[in-house]
Design an enzyme around this catalytic site. Structure first.
Site, PDB file in Angstrom:
ATOM      1  CD  GLU A  16       5.922  24.029  14.629  1.00 21.81           C
ATOM      2  OE1 GLU A  16       4.987  23.311  15.040  1.00 21.81           O
ATOM      3  OE2 GLU A  16       5.736  25.066  13.960  1.00 21.81           O
ATOM      4  CD1 TRP A 563     -10.046   5.877  12.863  1.00 20.34           C
ATOM      5  CD2 TRP A 563      -9.233   4.418  11.382  1.00 20.34           C
ATOM      6  NE1 TRP A 563      -9.489   4.828  13.566  1.00 20.34           N
ATOM      7  CE2 TRP A 563      -8.987   3.920  12.681  1.00 20.34           C
ATOM      8  CE3 TRP A 563      -8.800   3.663  10.287  1.00 20.34           C
ATOM      9  CZ2 TRP A 563      -8.334   2.709  12.915  1.00 20.34           C
ATOM     10  CZ3 TRP A 563      -8.153   2.460  10.524  1.00 20.34           C
ATOM     11  CH2 TRP A 563      -7.917   1.986  11.815  1.00 20.34           C
ATOM     12  CG  ASP A 601      -9.494  -4.713   6.175  1.00 16.57           C
ATOM     13  OD1 ASP A 601      -9.582  -5.899   6.501  1.00 16.57           O
ATOM     14  OD2 ASP A 601      -8.585  -4.255   5.455  1.00 16.57           O
ATOM     15  CG  HIS A 644      -8.449  -7.285  10.115  1.00 19.07           C
ATOM     16  ND1 HIS A 644      -7.834  -8.201  10.937  1.00 19.07           N
ATOM     17  CD2 HIS A 644      -7.826  -6.108  10.335  1.00 19.07           C
ATOM     18  CE1 HIS A 644      -6.876  -7.585  11.625  1.00 19.07           C
ATOM     19  NE2 HIS A 644      -6.852  -6.315  11.287  1.00 19.07           N
ATOM     20  CG  HIS A 697       1.233  -4.335  16.646  1.00 19.14           C
ATOM     21  ND1 HIS A 697       0.381  -5.398  16.817  1.00 19.14           N
ATOM     22  CD2 HIS A 697       0.531  -3.384  15.993  1.00 19.14           C
ATOM     23  CE1 HIS A 697      -0.809  -5.078  16.299  1.00 19.14           C
ATOM     24  NE2 HIS A 697      -0.733  -3.870  15.799  1.00 19.14           N
TER      25      HIS A 697
HETATM   26  N1  GLN Z   1      -6.023  -4.785   5.242  1.00 20.71           N
HETATM   27  C1  GLN Z   1      -5.309  -3.850   6.055  1.00 20.71           C
HETATM   28  C2  GLN Z   1      -3.848  -4.225   6.094  1.00 20.71           C
HETATM   29  O1  GLN Z   1      -3.553  -5.388   5.986  1.00 20.71           O
HETATM   30  C3  GLN Z   1      -5.853  -3.832   7.458  1.00 20.71           C
HETATM   31  C4  GLN Z   1      -5.129  -2.826   8.306  1.00 20.71           C
HETATM   32  C5  GLN Z   1      -5.685  -2.644   9.687  1.00 20.71           C
HETATM   33  O2  GLN Z   1      -6.379  -3.483  10.217  1.00 20.71           O
HETATM   34  N2  GLN Z   1      -5.401  -1.547  10.338  1.00 20.71           N
HETATM   35  O3  GLN Z   1      -2.985  -3.388   6.249  1.00 20.71           O
HETATM   36 ZN    ZN Z   2      -5.726  -4.720  12.011  1.00 22.18          ZN
END
Ligand code: GLN
Ligand code: ZN
Length: 760
Positions: A16, A563, A601, A644, A697
């Protein structure tokens, strides 16, 4: 004997507060409406907690955005540029949290950082040369009075001066120790304010005490509290710590004039032994964090009671307060809203259910016959049932792993040569991190499938059409290593979890991540294995459309684990290895299907690095890095493994990152001023690297010149050797729009080409 909670979630059982706050952001409700409705939510929660018989009920744990920001705001730690907006207090507060752009001016938000080892983020306060540190706000008092008017006497909660000063940024040559006197004065005012209002207790949160402390830190803490506690009268003060134990400063802390100490016995591995070794001051209260505030499993009463019994050898029973290990902010509200089976629900405990546990543990601890009580017997039964979560075949696989399963051969340098020839990539190869913009059309396709409005065939055909246009676009732009675009994924963990045995998904179990943003972590329920190939079909389809290599895209085991809500009956290592074996199957299938580059990743690898440096390796990296190695140890030399990571703040674990033995790593670097690139040079980093050349971002389009500048800075002084540098954005493009993505990538490719030509 009493019980207590450190703090409660505030986003609302059905989020909410999130929706109210976002309506305010969109100007569809006014500030006073927001304040009023939020007050109603608070009242409802206080009544609920009081109804559960909790003895120490917190107030001021509520926040519109973040408690550290609240504390800074309360104490006038507001940088000039926000004051200069001349706006009302709510607008100024939100400007600090998320920036402001409008008729009053244009200011960026304060930085945001991860709150210790959680997925919650706090706003970093800033002290500058003009900061006047003094009590100017009234929120904690207003909250206290609101609860009091409802007939509920609360324990106000506020972040203490040590943690506030330690987590803040300083400019204009100021430093934390410059503010001791003014901090003490301001906090004394808070304390006397509550004394006047008739509060019996105040809780000062000092989680920074569980971090590695220097001699200066210890001096700062003791000086702050020696002064703060010197003429204390009336009100009682609880020093609350969490997320670990206070091994560096225990004896100093317990000799200070507090009335109670709150320790975490879940994450605080040494909390009990500190008490055993150094004792606990007579006549003071111990708030014993024995109910896990971070995880969602039912408490194990047998273990908890035996722990409390040990504690009671050092602390009088009536001085022990049964407490949560940290604020319940980090768990969802309630399992009531979930459509899980009764037996699944019986194992789980979210915030509301934890209130019941606190009551039950208190009753059991007082009961000489506890072991014969129905509640206890039922709990023991539940815990026993967890043995059924095991899968013999999976366990067998894990126990038969040997050293060679974690070593990829041939060694890196030999592979580097082989791959150079096999892939034939140019110098400074260009690529992206994986996802392309998740347009409304992409989201609608998934939503329609979920609602049963389209068949799986239609859904797949739509995804393939998106993949085809994404491949075409990347070829036109001239990227070297392509991706399929990840149009079939909502979330990089959920997507894999749904295709693995062993995960449980919730519908409404949201947890606040920052501000109004919430996440819904899956629960690792039982042993994990892969049900069927997950990504092969789309990857093979994408590769069939082009001669350029297309990366297979997977999420790594450590990120999937970090996560999710983990199990408590097996170790992190075991869970990571199980997931690693499942992802390994996928890697092998991709390779067998002709995929030449595979990215695994590990976006969240850095997140769960233990708070204490001495625990980094033994408790985490010693299995997290091998879990990653296990995933790719079986591939051919020609197959190039990428990884990554989202945060580049891994200066201190650069060696460990290299040890993942990937062939290429990309990471965010555009905002962190190349510090990381210097660390790579220092440590003689071996893995090829693509530090992001622009920030995804923000919707801003980086110019070609800017990107050339970034590439040159990375090459400058051989920081990164030209043969090892990749050119890519700093994260996936899924949150971006197509409008800015295409020109940004065109500039990226052109920039790489220009620098490449000069080098050739
Ligand atoms: N392979 C994912 C993407 O490109 C990696 C996302 C991430 O690092 N949070 O969205
Ligand atoms: Zn990332």
């Amino acid at each position: 004997m009493k019980n207590s909670i450190i703090g409660y979630p505030r986003i609302g059982g059905l989020r909410e507060l999130k929706f109210l706050t976002e309506s305010y952001f969109k100007k569809s409700i006014s500030g006073s409406e927001l304040e009023h409705k939020a007050g109603e939510l608070r009242a409802e929660q206080w009544r609920y907690i009081a109804g559960k018989g909790i003895d120490y009920i917190p107030s001021n744990d509520f926040s519109f955005y973040d408690n550290l920001l609240d504390t800074a705001y309360l104490l006038g730690v507001i940088p000039e540029r926000y004051k200069a907006l001349g706006a009302d207090s709510l607008t100024t507060y939100f400007a600090m949290a998320r920036g402001y752009q409008g008729d009053k001016g244009d200011v960026k938000a304060l930085p945001m950082k991860k709150w210790f080892n959680t997925n919650y983020h706090y706003i970093v306060p800033e002290f500058d040369e003009k900061t006047q540190f003094s009590l100017i706000g009234s929120k904690p008092f207003d909250d206290y009075n609101q609860a009091k008017a409802l007939g509920i006497k609360t324990k106000p909660v506020i972040i203490g001066p040590f943690t506030l000063l330690k987590l803040s940024d300083y400019s204009g040559g100021r430093k934390a120790s410059d503010f001791v006197t003014s901090a003490v004065k301001a906090y004394k005012n808070i304390i006397s304010g509550f004394t006047v209002l008739g509060a019996e207790w105040i809780q000062l949160d000092e989680p920074c005490l569980v971090t590695d402390l220097t001699a200066d830190d210890k001096a700062l803490f003791t000086e702050l509290y020696r002064q703060l506690l010197n003429e204390k009268k009336g009100i009682k003060i609880l020093l609350q710590t969490y997320f670990g134990d206070i091994r560096d400063i225990y004896t100093d802390v317990v000799s200070l004039n507090f009335d109670a100490f709150g320790f975490d016995f879940i994450e605080g591995k040494k909390s009990l032994s500190l008490i055993e070794q150094y004792g606990f001051p007579k006549g003071k209260k111990l708030f014993a964090g024995v109910v896990n505030g971070k995880n969602i499993w039912r408490n194990n009463y047998e273990e908890t009671l035996s722990l409390l019994k040990k504690i009671s050898e050092y602390v009088d029973r009536e001085d022990i307060v049964i407490n949560t290990s940290c604020s319940l902010l980090h768990v969802p509200y309630t399992i009531e809203n979930e459509s899980l089976s009764a037996s699944q629900k019986s194992q789980l405990s979210f915030a509301q259910e934890k209130l019941d546990e606190l009551g039950e543990i208190k009753a059991l601890f007082l009961d000489k016959n506890a072991k014969n009580s129905q509640i206890y017997i039922k709990n023991t039964e539940l815990v026993k049932q967890r043995a059924a979560f095991a899968d013999k075949a999976v366990q067998q696989k894990i126990s038969s792993l040997n050293d060679s399963d974690f070593i990829r051969l041939p060694v890196f340098t030999a592979r580097e040569e082989i791959q150079r020839k096999a892939l034939g990539l140019p110098l400074l190869p260009t690529t992206t991190i994986g996802s392309f913009p998740q347009t409304a059309e992409v989201k609608a396709n998934r939503a329609k499938l979920k609602k049963g409005e389209i068949t799986t065939e239609v859904y797949k055909a739509n995804v393939k059409a998106k993949i085809a246009s994404c491949i075409k676009l990347q070829e036109e732009i001239g990227l070297d290593v392509l991706v399929h675009g990840e149009f079939e994924r909502n979330d990089m963990v959920e997507f894999f979890g749904e295709n693995l045995d062993g995960f449980l998904f919730t519908a409404k179990a949201w947890v606040q991540s920052y501000g109004t943003r919430c996440v819904k972590p899956p629960i690792i329920w039982s042993d994990i294995k892969r049900k069927n190939p997950i990504t092969v079909e789309y990857s093979v389809f994408a590769q069939s459309l082009t001669d350029k290599p297309v990366k297979g895209m997977l999420t790594g085991p450590v990120t999937i684990l970090n996560w999710s809500f983990p199990r408590e009956d097996i170790t992190g290592r075991e869970m990571a290895m199980q997931i690693a074996l499942a992802i390994k199957d996928e890697v092998q299938d991709l390779e067998a299907a002709g995929i030449r580059v595979i990215q695994v990743d590990e976006a969240a690898l850095k997140e769960k690095l233990p708070i204490r440096r001495e625990d980094w390796h033994t408790e985490y990296l010693d299995w997290a890095i091998p879990a990653f190695r296990l995933v790719h140890s079986g591939v051919k030399a020609e197959t190039q493994i990428h990884t990554h990571m989202c945060y580049s703040e891994f200066y201190e674990i650069v060696r460990d990152i290299d040890n993942m033995d990937a062939d290429v790593i990309s990471f965010e670097a555009s905002r962190s001023k190349l510090l990381i690139v210097d660390a790579l040079l220092r440590e003689n980093f071996r893995t090829q690297t693509g530090p992001g050349v622009y920030d995804i971002h923000s919707p801003r389009i980086p110019s070609e010149g800017e990107i050339i500048g970034a590439i040159n800075r990375m090459l400058d002084g051989n920081r990164i050797k030209k043969e090892k540098l990749w050119v890519n954005p700093d994260c996936g493009l899924k949150t971006r729009g197509e409008a800015e993505t295409v020109p940004s990538l065109i500039n990226l490719v052109n920039a790489a080409k220009k620098v490449r030509n000069e080098l050739n």
